[in-house]
Design a protein around this motif. Structure first.
Motif, PDB file in Angstrom:
ATOM      1  N   LEU A  71      -9.859  -5.557   9.558  1.00 52.44           N
ATOM      2  CA  LEU A  71      -9.629  -6.755   8.759  1.00 52.44           C
ATOM      3  C   LEU A  71      -8.987  -6.412   7.423  1.00 52.44           C
ATOM      4  CD1 LEU A  71     -10.002  -9.804   8.449  1.00 52.44           C
ATOM      5  CD2 LEU A  71     -12.289  -9.363   7.552  1.00 52.44           C
ATOM      6  N   GLU A  72      -9.418  -5.307   6.834  1.00 47.42           N
ATOM      7  CA  GLU A  72      -8.840  -4.884   5.554  1.00 47.42           C
ATOM      8  C   GLU A  72      -7.369  -4.528   5.705  1.00 47.42           C
ATOM      9  OE1 GLU A  72      -9.727  -1.630   1.991  1.00 47.42           O
ATOM     10  OE2 GLU A  72     -10.953  -1.668   3.801  1.00 47.42           O
ATOM     11  N   LEU A  73      -7.033  -3.814   6.814  1.00 46.86           N
ATOM     12  CA  LEU A  73      -5.633  -3.480   7.070  1.00 46.86           C
ATOM     13  C   LEU A  73      -4.790  -4.734   7.291  1.00 46.86           C
ATOM     14  CD1 LEU A  73      -6.068  -0.403   9.457  1.00 46.86           C
ATOM     15  CD2 LEU A  73      -5.348  -0.362   7.061  1.00 46.86           C
ATOM     16  N   GLU A  74      -5.335  -5.712   8.022  1.00 44.42           N
ATOM     17  CA  GLU A  74      -4.613  -6.953   8.274  1.00 44.42           C
ATOM     18  C   GLU A  74      -4.380  -7.732   6.980  1.00 44.42           C
ATOM     19  OE1 GLU A  74      -2.556  -9.806  10.397  1.00 44.42           O
ATOM     20  OE2 GLU A  74      -3.247  -7.815  11.019  1.00 44.42           O
ATOM     21  N   ILE A  75      -5.387  -7.729   6.109  1.00 40.44           N
ATOM     22  CA  ILE A  75      -5.255  -8.415   4.822  1.00 40.44           C
ATOM     23  C   ILE A  75      -4.145  -7.771   3.986  1.00 40.44           C
ATOM     24  CG2 ILE A  75      -6.405  -8.838   2.612  1.00 40.44           C
ATOM     25  CD1 ILE A  75      -9.001  -9.228   4.209  1.00 40.44           C
ATOM     26  N   GLN A  76      -4.096  -6.429   3.980  1.00 41.53           N
ATOM     27  CA  GLN A  76      -3.052  -5.731   3.246  1.00 41.53           C
ATOM     28  C   GLN A  76      -1.659  -6.083   3.795  1.00 41.53           C
ATOM     29  OE1 GLN A  76      -4.017  -1.577   3.440  1.00 41.53           O
ATOM     30  NE2 GLN A  76      -5.774  -1.728   2.051  1.00 41.53           N
ATOM     31  N   TYR A  77      -1.544  -6.135   5.148  1.00 42.82           N
ATOM     32  CA  TYR A  77      -0.260  -6.481   5.775  1.00 42.82           C
ATOM     33  C   TYR A  77       0.162  -7.906   5.417  1.00 42.82           C
ATOM     34  CZ  TYR A  77       3.046  -7.805   9.417  1.00 42.82           C
ATOM     35  OH  TYR A  77       4.138  -8.286  10.104  1.00 42.82           O
ATOM     36  N   GLN A  78      -0.800  -8.844   5.454  1.00 37.70           N
ATOM     37  CA  GLN A  78      -0.491 -10.233   5.123  1.00 37.70           C
ATOM     38  C   GLN A  78      -0.090 -10.376   3.653  1.00 37.70           C
ATOM     39  OE1 GLN A  78      -0.128 -12.627   7.181  1.00 37.70           O
ATOM     40  NE2 GLN A  78      -0.934 -11.621   9.021  1.00 37.70           N
ATOM     41  N   GLU A  79      -0.732  -9.607   2.774  1.00 38.50           N
ATOM     42  CA  GLU A  79      -0.369  -9.651   1.358  1.00 38.50           C
ATOM     43  C   GLU A  79       1.067  -9.167   1.146  1.00 38.50           C
ATOM     44  OE1 GLU A  79      -3.306  -7.341  -0.599  1.00 38.50           O
ATOM     45  OE2 GLU A  79      -4.750  -9.001  -0.793  1.00 38.50           O
ATOM     46  N   GLN A  80       1.431  -8.067   1.852  1.00 39.81           N
ATOM     47  CA  GLN A  80       2.799  -7.560   1.747  1.00 39.81           C
ATOM     48  C   GLN A  80       3.806  -8.584   2.288  1.00 39.81           C
ATOM     49  OE1 GLN A  80       2.761  -3.837   3.826  1.00 39.81           O
ATOM     50  NE2 GLN A  80       1.620  -2.755   2.235  1.00 39.81           N
ATOM     51  N   THR A  81       3.462  -9.218   3.431  1.00 37.51           N
ATOM     52  CA  THR A  81       4.346 -10.225   4.014  1.00 37.51           C
ATOM     53  C   THR A  81       4.506 -11.417   3.076  1.00 37.51           C
ATOM     54  OG1 THR A  81       3.608  -9.590   6.233  1.00 37.51           O
ATOM     55  CG2 THR A  81       4.720 -11.700   6.019  1.00 37.51           C
ATOM     56  N   THR A  82       3.412 -11.832   2.447  1.00 34.69           N
ATOM     57  CA  THR A  82       3.459 -12.955   1.506  1.00 34.69           C
ATOM     58  C   THR A  82       4.362 -12.641   0.317  1.00 34.69           C
ATOM     59  OG1 THR A  82       1.214 -13.615   2.136  1.00 34.69           O
ATOM     60  CG2 THR A  82       2.063 -14.465   0.049  1.00 34.69           C
TER      61      THR A  82
END
Length: 263
Positions: free
Chosen positions: A56-67
């Motif tokens: 979940l932490e990795l996914e959150i980091q990826y979504q933040e970068q995408t945003t």
């Protein structure tokens, strides 16, 4: 030692004692067979939950970068839209308009079922009789090309002073207007019906011709005054100097006149 400090120390010691009792209680629970299995299952669940939290932490980091990337893209698109709107609202007036010419008729326009007929002699006319010549095609009048932005940037600063790219091309547009108006009159047949004003202009144009201007298109200051709203002032002559520098025109002098020849 103050009483408040003594109470804090006692509270701290009691908290430690409570933690030790809790640890001993949990340790004793782990030794009981009935509870040991449950504790092992709880341990396994904790491991699974820990792995899910890592994902979940990795996914959150990826979504933040995408945003962040999308925000940058949106900002760039907004700037592009503003530039497009600015260009749309500030199209230089001297740009040539695109016109679509239509041919009178093509083979594809003909009825496919109708046979192509050869030319037949007019009734009552001998086969060898001379046919009427078609009307002459209208001559093309040479116009001055507009200055490009690259040419404008190459003009020395002392020469163009505060003149802008659009101002120079606006003058070219007016000069072309004078050239077209002049040579429309000159290209009329000699026996055509003209107004007295047009006929006077026609004869003036012929009188201003010289051997150096023969076969070339040129105007004089009188033509600029006759066919345009330009003022023949210092600014106008500065622009003429720029047009000579850019090889858009040349000068032919003689008889007290300066002829501006389109090159």
């Amino acid at each position: 030692m103050a009483s408040s400090e003594l109470e804090q120390i006692c509270s701290y010691i009691n908290e430690k004692i409570s933690n030790i009792k809790t640890c001993l209680s949990l340790r004793n629970c782990g030794q009981e067979p009935t509870l040991k299995t449950i504790l092992n299952k709880i341990g396994d669940e904790i491991v699974v939950v820990n792995e899910l939290l890592n994902k979940l932490e990795l996914e959150i980091q990826y979504q933040e970068q995408t945003t962040n990337t999308l925000k940058e893209l949106c900002a760039s698109l907004e700037e592009d839209c503003k530039d497009v709107e600015h260009l749309k609202e500030n199209i230089p007036p001297h740009l040539p308009q695109v016109t679509v010419t239509q041919n009178s008729a093509t083979v594809s326009d003909l009825d496919p079922e109708e046979p192509v007929k050869g030319e037949e002699p007019v009734k009552g006319e001998e086969p060898g009789a001379t046919k009427k010549k078609p009307p002459k095609e209208q001559r093309n009048i040479k116009e001055m090309p507009f200055i490009t932005s690259e040419e404008f940037n190459g003009i020395p600063a002392y020469m163009k002073s505060r003149l802008t790219y659009c101002q120079i091309n606006d003058v070219i547009k007016e000069i072309n207007k004078a050239v077209v108006s002049k040579y429309k009159i000159l290209h009329q047949p000699k026996k055509s019906t003209m107004s007295s004003v047009a006929r006077n202009l026609y004869h003036r144009f012929l009188d201003e011709e010289t051997k150096d201007t023969k076969g070339h298109y040129f105007i004089v200051e009188a033509d600029v005054k006759e066919f345009t709203a330009l003022k023949v002032d210092k600014r106008f002559h500065v622009i003429l100097n720029i047009l000579r520098h850019c090889r858009r025109l040349s000068e032919v002098r003689g008889g007290g006149l300066t002829r501006y020849v389109i090159t």
